[in-house]
Design an enzyme around this catalytic site. Structure first.
Site, PDB file in Angstrom:
ATOM      1  N   ARG A  83       0.825  -1.233   0.000  1.00 29.17           N
ATOM      2  CA  ARG A  83       0.000   0.000   0.000  1.00 29.17           C
ATOM      3  C   ARG A  83       0.852   1.273   0.000  1.00 29.17           C
ATOM      4  NH1 ARG A  83      -2.138  -3.744  -1.055  1.00 29.17           N
ATOM      5  NH2 ARG A  83      -3.990  -4.729  -0.173  1.00 29.17           N
ATOM      6  N   CYS A 118     -10.796  -1.139   3.757  1.00 26.73           N
ATOM      7  CA  CYS A 118     -10.094  -1.415   5.018  1.00 26.73           C
ATOM      8  C   CYS A 118      -9.502  -0.133   5.592  1.00 26.73           C
ATOM      9  CB  CYS A 118      -8.988  -2.443   4.800  1.00 26.73           C
ATOM     10  SG  CYS A 118      -9.663  -4.083   4.520  1.00 26.73           S
ATOM     11  N   GLU A 141      -4.743   3.012   6.991  1.00 27.29           N
ATOM     12  CA  GLU A 141      -4.517   2.935   5.539  1.00 27.29           C
ATOM     13  C   GLU A 141      -5.270   4.062   4.812  1.00 27.29           C
ATOM     14  OE1 GLU A 141      -4.818  -1.013   3.827  1.00 27.29           O
ATOM     15  OE2 GLU A 141      -5.832  -0.196   2.067  1.00 27.29           O
TER      16      GLU A 141
END
Ligand SMILES: Cc1cc2nc3c(=O)[nH]c(=O)nc-3n(C[C@H](O)[C@H](O)[C@H](O)COP(=O)(O)OP(=O)(O)OC[C@H]3O[C@@H](n4cnc5c(N)ncnc54)[C@H](O)[C@@H]3O)c2cc1C
Length: 289
Positions: A163, A211, A281
């Protein structure tokens, strides 16, 4: 005047985030071409105006007060096949790209069909699912820097990890990405399998940003939150999804402060019980720098 007629003033950011949350942007523009992106960034740079490039807003939490600067909403959406390579605008739907390439019998982007972002946002975040990541099939990127100049990068000039991409250290806009894909008749089957799995395990009918937390080394954030019995915990209209504990959903009029309060609560409890410092995130967009 600032880059008229490109910019509008005081635009609500709610429709531009999949959370449906956020105040107003002082300046806002929808960008359809690379030239428009160059002109907008050049103008903002000359004026010393703060800016943020956004795609589909599927990984963003705008502040309740909005954004004291310019939001550039990337809708540059061309798509061209060149043999096994595909060149695609940064504002193109990443999900659609995943479906189209699999349908045509090419493997490498099947996982993208369940990720509701733009191509630019996927490259920026190195979005991924299961064992697949955006960087895998990527070959090059066209970027417009904060002065409005075009820069071209081969993949080997870029760095990617879970990520993360080197674009997170640069100011500007990803306006085009190229991918190399292999022919494979089973691509469509894999795309459908990944999508079925997602439909069964994620609250796709609700407003969310996917998420919230990165998985800590050697563990899964959702599992830790679930083990704490935090599913269904609510603050205002922000709720920890009963379907997937790493999703916080907006059940109506949730505010950014409600989502942030749930994030803080989860971080505190996970730290106390399991010792992990969960990292967020979702990209928090502050009103001011
Ligand atoms: C239901 C759901 C499921 C999801 N599943 C996944 C998943 O499986 N895997 C996964 O990795 N993510 C997932 N996500 C999160 C999200 O879709 C991805 O992170 C996606 O890549 C974000 O793309 P975006 O265009 O929406 O970016 P945005 O949310 O608009 O922006 C995210 C960040 O990227 C930057 N950015 C966006 N576009 C550009 C550009 N053109 N140039 C420069 N910077 C840019 C923004 O400034 C911001 O910092 C999910 C989200 C939802 C709502």
């Amino acid at each position: 005047m600032l880059c008229q007629p490109l910019f509008k003033k005081n635009i609500s950011l709610k429709p531009y985030s999949t959370y449906g949350i956020g105040g107003e942007a002082k300046l806002f523009a929808i960008i359809h071409t690379i030239e428009e992106m160059q002109a907008a960034l050049k103008e903002l740079h000359e004026r010393g105006e703060r800016f943020l490039v956004v795609g589909r807003g599927s990984n963003l939490l705008f502040d309740d007060r909005g954004f004291n600067g310019a939001i550039l909403c990337n809708r540059i959406a061309h798509l061209e096949w060149e043999g096994k390579s595909i060149r695609v605008g940064g504002g193109y739907s990443f999900a659609l790209l995943g479906k189209k390439t699999a349908l045509r019998g090419y493997k490498g982007l099947e996982f993208a069909s369940g990720i509701p972002g733009s191509v630019g946002g996927a490259v920026y975040m190195n979005a991924g699912a299961d064992k697949f990541e955006t960087k895998d099939a990527l070959t090059s990127v066209v970027f417009v820097n904060e002065s409005g100049e075009i820069e071209r990068f081969d993949k080997k000039e870029l760095t990617f990890s879970y990520r993360k991409s080197s674009f997170q250290e640069r100011k500007g806009a990803i306006v085009e990405a190229s991918f190399f894909l292999e022919e494979d008749k089973s691509a469509l089957l894999l795309q459908k399998m990944l999508m079925d799995k997602r439909v069964k395990s994620q609250p796709l009918k609700e407003k969310s940003c996917g998420c919230v937390f990165r998985n800590p080394e050697g563990n899964v954030a959702g599992r830790l939150i679930q083990e704490l019995g935090l599913k269904d915990k609510a603050i205002g209209d922000a709720v920890i999804s009963p379907i997937h504990a790493n999703f916080i959903v907006n059940r109506g009029q949730a505010l950014a402060k409600d989502i942030k309060a749930l994030i803080t609560l989860i971080q505190k409890e996970v730290k106390e019980e399991f010792g992990y410092a969960l990292e967020v995130e979702v990209q928090m967009v502050p009103f001011e720098e």
